[in-house]
Design a protein around this motif. Sequence first.
Motif, PDB file in Angstrom:
ATOM      1  N   GLY A 563       0.813  -1.209   0.000  1.00  0.00           N
ATOM      2  CA  GLY A 563       0.000   0.000   0.000  1.00  0.00           C
ATOM      3  C   GLY A 563       0.845   1.256   0.000  1.00  0.00           C
ATOM      4  O   GLY A 563       0.361   2.345   0.305  1.00  0.00           O
ATOM      5  N   LEU A 564       2.131   1.115  -0.372  1.00  0.00           N
ATOM      6  CA  LEU A 564       3.057   2.245  -0.414  1.00  0.00           C
ATOM      7  C   LEU A 564       3.745   2.287  -1.777  1.00  0.00           C
ATOM      8  O   LEU A 564       4.044   1.238  -2.363  1.00  0.00           O
ATOM      9  CB  LEU A 564       4.131   2.105   0.666  1.00  0.00           C
ATOM     10  N   ASP A 565       4.002   3.497  -2.265  1.00  0.00           N
ATOM     11  CA  ASP A 565       4.862   3.648  -3.426  1.00  0.00           C
ATOM     12  C   ASP A 565       6.295   3.599  -2.921  1.00  0.00           C
ATOM     13  O   ASP A 565       6.732   4.496  -2.191  1.00  0.00           O
ATOM     14  CB  ASP A 565       4.589   4.990  -4.114  1.00  0.00           C
ATOM     15  N   PRO A 566       7.077   2.566  -3.261  1.00  0.00           N
ATOM     16  CA  PRO A 566       8.416   2.435  -2.672  1.00  0.00           C
ATOM     17  C   PRO A 566       9.365   3.571  -3.054  1.00  0.00           C
ATOM     18  O   PRO A 566      10.330   3.825  -2.342  1.00  0.00           O
ATOM     19  CB  PRO A 566       8.906   1.091  -3.213  1.00  0.00           C
ATOM     20  N   LEU A 567       9.097   4.238  -4.163  1.00  0.00           N
ATOM     21  CA  LEU A 567       9.992   5.303  -4.606  1.00  0.00           C
ATOM     22  C   LEU A 567       9.748   6.605  -3.853  1.00  0.00           C
ATOM     23  O   LEU A 567      10.638   7.457  -3.762  1.00  0.00           O
ATOM     24  CB  LEU A 567       9.845   5.517  -6.118  1.00  0.00           C
ATOM     25  N   THR A 568       8.530   6.784  -3.303  1.00  0.00           N
ATOM     26  CA  THR A 568       8.202   8.007  -2.561  1.00  0.00           C
ATOM     27  C   THR A 568       7.782   7.725  -1.123  1.00  0.00           C
ATOM     28  O   THR A 568       7.734   8.641  -0.314  1.00  0.00           O
ATOM     29  CB  THR A 568       7.056   8.751  -3.247  1.00  0.00           C
ATOM     30  N   MET A 569       7.446   6.462  -0.834  1.00  0.00           N
ATOM     31  CA  MET A 569       6.935   6.014   0.469  1.00  0.00           C
ATOM     32  C   MET A 569       5.587   6.656   0.806  1.00  0.00           C
ATOM     33  O   MET A 569       5.178   6.687   1.969  1.00  0.00           O
ATOM     34  CB  MET A 569       7.950   6.283   1.582  1.00  0.00           C
ATOM     35  N   LYS A 570       4.871   7.127  -0.197  1.00  0.00           N
ATOM     36  CA  LYS A 570       3.532   7.675   0.022  1.00  0.00           C
ATOM     37  C   LYS A 570       2.492   6.566  -0.098  1.00  0.00           C
ATOM     38  O   LYS A 570       2.661   5.632  -0.887  1.00  0.00           O
ATOM     39  CB  LYS A 570       3.237   8.773  -1.009  1.00  0.00           C
ATOM     40  N   PRO A 571       1.393   6.659   0.676  1.00  0.00           N
ATOM     41  CA  PRO A 571       0.344   5.637   0.601  1.00  0.00           C
ATOM     42  C   PRO A 571      -0.300   5.586  -0.787  1.00  0.00           C
ATOM     43  O   PRO A 571      -0.435   6.607  -1.466  1.00  0.00           O
ATOM     44  CB  PRO A 571      -0.676   6.093   1.655  1.00  0.00           C
ATOM     45  N   VAL A 572      -0.676   4.384  -1.196  1.00  0.00           N
ATOM     46  CA  VAL A 572      -1.331   4.152  -2.488  1.00  0.00           C
ATOM     47  C   VAL A 572      -2.580   3.304  -2.248  1.00  0.00           C
ATOM     48  O   VAL A 572      -2.521   2.299  -1.527  1.00  0.00           O
ATOM     49  CB  VAL A 572      -0.376   3.408  -3.457  1.00  0.00           C
ATOM     50  N   TYR A 573      -3.686   3.719  -2.865  1.00  0.00           N
ATOM     51  CA  TYR A 573      -4.905   2.910  -2.761  1.00  0.00           C
ATOM     52  C   TYR A 573      -4.720   1.620  -3.565  1.00  0.00           C
ATOM     53  O   TYR A 573      -4.201   1.647  -4.688  1.00  0.00           O
ATOM     54  CB  TYR A 573      -6.115   3.676  -3.291  1.00  0.00           C
ATOM     55  N   VAL A 574      -5.172   0.501  -3.004  1.00  0.00           N
ATOM     56  CA  VAL A 574      -5.018  -0.791  -3.691  1.00  0.00           C
ATOM     57  C   VAL A 574      -6.367  -1.509  -3.742  1.00  0.00           C
ATOM     58  O   VAL A 574      -6.918  -1.872  -2.698  1.00  0.00           O
ATOM     59  CB  VAL A 574      -3.995  -1.699  -2.970  1.00  0.00           C
ATOM     60  N   PRO A 575      -6.937  -1.709  -4.932  1.00  0.00           N
ATOM     61  CA  PRO A 575      -8.155  -2.524  -5.043  1.00  0.00           C
ATOM     62  C   PRO A 575      -7.800  -4.003  -4.908  1.00  0.00           C
ATOM     63  O   PRO A 575      -7.010  -4.524  -5.693  1.00  0.00           O
ATOM     64  CB  PRO A 575      -8.674  -2.201  -6.450  1.00  0.00           C
ATOM     65  N   LYS A 576      -8.379  -4.666  -3.926  1.00  0.00           N
ATOM     66  CA  LYS A 576      -8.002  -6.055  -3.669  1.00  0.00           C
ATOM     67  C   LYS A 576      -9.166  -7.028  -3.682  1.00  0.00           C
ATOM     68  O   LYS A 576      -8.967  -8.215  -3.965  1.00  0.00           O
ATOM     69  CB  LYS A 576      -7.287  -6.161  -2.314  1.00  0.00           C
ATOM     70  N   THR A 577     -10.380  -6.576  -3.374  1.00  0.00           N
ATOM     71  CA  THR A 577     -11.484  -7.533  -3.302  1.00  0.00           C
ATOM     72  C   THR A 577     -11.889  -7.994  -4.694  1.00  0.00           C
ATOM     73  O   THR A 577     -11.773  -7.241  -5.670  1.00  0.00           O
ATOM     74  CB  THR A 577     -12.709  -6.923  -2.597  1.00  0.00           C
ATOM     75  N   ALA A 578     -12.367  -9.209  -4.767  1.00  0.00           N
ATOM     76  CA  ALA A 578     -12.811  -9.761  -6.054  1.00  0.00           C
ATOM     77  C   ALA A 578     -13.945  -8.926  -6.621  1.00  0.00           C
ATOM     78  O   ALA A 578     -14.041  -8.730  -7.848  1.00  0.00           O
ATOM     79  CB  ALA A 578     -13.250 -11.211  -5.869  1.00  0.00           C
ATOM     80  N   GLU A 579     -14.822  -8.405  -5.751  1.00  0.00           N
ATOM     81  CA  GLU A 579     -15.951  -7.615  -6.222  1.00  0.00           C
ATOM     82  C   GLU A 579     -15.494  -6.318  -6.870  1.00  0.00           C
ATOM     83  O   GLU A 579     -15.951  -5.963  -7.962  1.00  0.00           O
ATOM     84  CB  GLU A 579     -16.893  -7.295  -5.057  1.00  0.00           C
ATOM     85  N   MET A 583     -15.843  -5.083 -10.778  1.00  0.00           N
ATOM     86  CA  MET A 583     -16.497  -3.841 -11.162  1.00  0.00           C
ATOM     87  C   MET A 583     -15.597  -2.998 -12.062  1.00  0.00           C
ATOM     88  O   MET A 583     -16.048  -2.431 -13.066  1.00  0.00           O
ATOM     89  CB  MET A 583     -16.913  -3.059  -9.915  1.00  0.00           C
ATOM     90  N   GLN A 584     -14.310  -2.895 -11.714  1.00  0.00           N
ATOM     91  CA  GLN A 584     -13.395  -2.114 -12.546  1.00  0.00           C
ATOM     92  C   GLN A 584     -13.246  -2.729 -13.933  1.00  0.00           C
ATOM     93  O   GLN A 584     -13.234  -2.024 -14.947  1.00  0.00           O
ATOM     94  CB  GLN A 584     -12.031  -2.012 -11.859  1.00  0.00           C
ATOM     95  N   ARG A 585     -13.170  -4.044 -13.972  1.00  0.00           N
ATOM     96  CA  ARG A 585     -13.036  -4.720 -15.263  1.00  0.00           C
ATOM     97  C   ARG A 585     -14.301  -4.529 -16.106  1.00  0.00           C
ATOM     98  O   ARG A 585     -14.235  -4.294 -17.313  1.00  0.00           O
ATOM     99  CB  ARG A 585     -12.752  -6.202 -15.041  1.00  0.00           C
ATOM    100  N   ALA A 586     -15.473  -4.617 -15.465  1.00  0.00           N
ATOM    101  CA  ALA A 586     -16.738  -4.457 -16.186  1.00  0.00           C
ATOM    102  C   ALA A 586     -16.872  -3.046 -16.738  1.00  0.00           C
ATOM    103  O   ALA A 586     -17.396  -2.850 -17.847  1.00  0.00           O
ATOM    104  CB  ALA A 586     -17.907  -4.789 -15.259  1.00  0.00           C
ATOM    105  N   LEU A 587     -16.427  -2.035 -16.004  1.00  0.00           N
ATOM    106  CA  LEU A 587     -16.530  -0.650 -16.471  1.00  0.00           C
ATOM    107  C   LEU A 587     -15.761  -0.439 -17.769  1.00  0.00           C
ATOM    108  O   LEU A 587     -16.179   0.342 -18.631  1.00  0.00           O
ATOM    109  CB  LEU A 587     -16.013   0.301 -15.396  1.00  0.00           C
ATOM    110  N   LEU A 588     -14.641  -1.135 -17.939  1.00  0.00           N
ATOM    111  CA  LEU A 588     -13.851  -0.984 -19.161  1.00  0.00           C
ATOM    112  C   LEU A 588     -14.554  -1.614 -20.360  1.00  0.00           C
ATOM    113  O   LEU A 588     -14.227  -1.304 -21.509  1.00  0.00           O
ATOM    114  CB  LEU A 588     -12.458  -1.592 -18.988  1.00  0.00           C
ATOM    115  N   GLN A 589     -15.518  -2.507 -20.087  1.00  0.00           N
ATOM    116  CA  GLN A 589     -16.324  -3.108 -21.152  1.00  0.00           C
ATOM    117  C   GLN A 589     -17.809  -2.902 -20.819  1.00  0.00           C
ATOM    118  O   GLN A 589     -18.608  -3.823 -20.855  1.00  0.00           O
ATOM    119  CB  GLN A 589     -15.977  -4.593 -21.295  1.00  0.00           C
TER     120      GLN A 589
END
Length: 674
Positions: A563-579, A583-589
């Motif tokens: 959940g971190l960008d190793p080059l800046t050490m800033k927090p990064v949002y991470v989509p992890k749930t199957a749901e 949803m993200q995949r469906a939006l692209l199609q």
Amino acid sequence: MRMCSFCTPQDELKRAIGYKPKGIKTMSDFLPISKQDMIDRGIDQLDFICITGDAYVDHPSFGAAIISRVIEAEGFTVGVIAQPRWQGTKDFERLGKPKYAFLVTSGNVDSMVTHYTAAKRLRSDDAYSPGNQAGHRPDRAVNVYCRCLRKIFGDSVPIIIGGLEASLRRFAHYDYWDDAVRESILVDSGADLLVYGMGELQTREITRRLSEGEPIHSMTDIRGTCYLTEPRNTPIGCKECPSYAQVVQSKESYAKACKLQFLEQDPITGRALLQRHGDKMLVQNPPMRPLNQSELDKVYALPFARTYHPVYEKQGGVPAIQEVEFSIAHNRGCFGDCNFCAITLHQGRMITCRSEKSILAEARKLTQSPNFKGYIHDIGGPTANFRHPSCKNQLEHGLCRGKKCLAPTPCKNLDVDHSEYLHILQEVRQLPGVKKVFIRSGIRYDYLMEDPDDSFLRELVEHHVSGQLKVAPEHCANAALDCMGKPHVETYKQFMEKFYQTTREAGKEQYLVPYLMSSHPGCTLKEAVELALFLKIENIRPEQVQDFYPTPGTVSTCMFYTGLDPLTMKPVYVPKTAEEKAMQRALLQYFKPQNKRMVIKALRKANRPDLIGNGPHCLVRPDPSDKPRQETKNNTGGYKRTDKPQGKSGKNKRSENKSKRGTKWQQNGKTKRR
């Protein structure tokens, strides 16, 4: 997912099932794979034996083929054991005990990626196996093969590991399939030495020193290798990563280790790295220098049979050969440096390339093949239109630490030149028997757009596109693109406009096919909706969408785990749930009927119900079976329903109203309770 320089995506190889090259070579064109082959060649004991998780394809797009031919060119005898059955010992003993060492690789792709999709579902096919059949190699093939060899031969013969799986797992690494941090593969496998990167120079030095009688454990000074040692023997002047124990316990420590590993991968400025594993110290020597042009030419001039071994003919051949049989690799390395790509940690960012003479010689050889139909499928590599270093400074000082050459904007020192590559394409397409030369391995459009000379784009459009040109914008939202290490979408829009304008001027009908990725770290549903709207506005309907795949050894995988960008050490949002991934995949199609319900669900969750409707700006029409309640505001500022049920008693109505308490209602973007 783009895992290595010459790998073709699995989905593009499925159509190759049953493909059989004409003019199959004889057994003598290949290296020994049996005792009978050894007898026929008068060999009592082989000097080296290569074990690979791929079927035996003697083609320079296969790493095992290159390394085995390099060893042969050094004057040693070498045999190949391809896809040994690991449940017993017979296959590993097939060629006897080598005089000097076993060399082990899982093949062109990490064995876990070969076996499982991004959703961790088991694949039913394997294009690098005979007949496209899965199941010919184990999970974590390098570990399994090494343990089998140790069980049979003990410590009597050295084991050296290399290839993509070993290279990318050389440090303690997050393993997506275990959802845990695993030890270095050198610890896990029990091998004696690990070769990372492309490996030719390391292999030459190792084989020479072994033949001179030097023990494998004294080879601690070879660049491009890793070894284990007692902490008291740790060399001085090294940078130390957080230990295995630390990166298991702390995600921040894992991110810091990842940053160090990437910063020290330059062959000019890179320093040796240490990482403690229990009572052993893992030492990574600095990266080996890339092959120079003369050396690279010699590798591709080795006597490859350029096809699969005849032993696979009855099983339908090896389909992976179709995409590479008439392709030419002209370069290595990639300064594009996308965060989700393995090339930076494996091949490196420095560009090396073959000479025009070498490329033309290979092209002439292709035209003499009985199966050649006049089409050269590709003259490319990790990035087809890179022929030069990104700038002149790197030749002396190395590539800039912690900076990218192209993202988020091109460096002011970028040296853009397509002239040599363009001349090569012109010369190859003039060869007798060549009808068309395609570029299928992908170009960097952001690099192309920096070229003030439009000659390459014009000739690309007129001569080298097979109706569709594949490019990789990956996304359109800046937040996601920054986490990917990609340029912002404005560059892609400019390229689209220029490409289609040039196509119209050429009197052709050709299209761009964009690679797109869903669920990459940094991409929320908001960014996924933004991408869907971009696709609608630009009238792009992708047939295939790639979910982000957290493969070992990439910056993006570090983001996914920590959940971190190793080059800046800033927090990064991470989509992890199957749901959410669905949803993200469906939006692209969004345009596919089967995705409608998922798209509606995603839009509501993203607070974008305005995109559900019949208007031209909407992504999907409302679902008739999902009628929303209509509310009107009463004089007291509260709410009342306008769709009251009919035919019910007052008691039932009161019971129903009571049951609705606690339901959330939206007013002016604020959540209220009734």
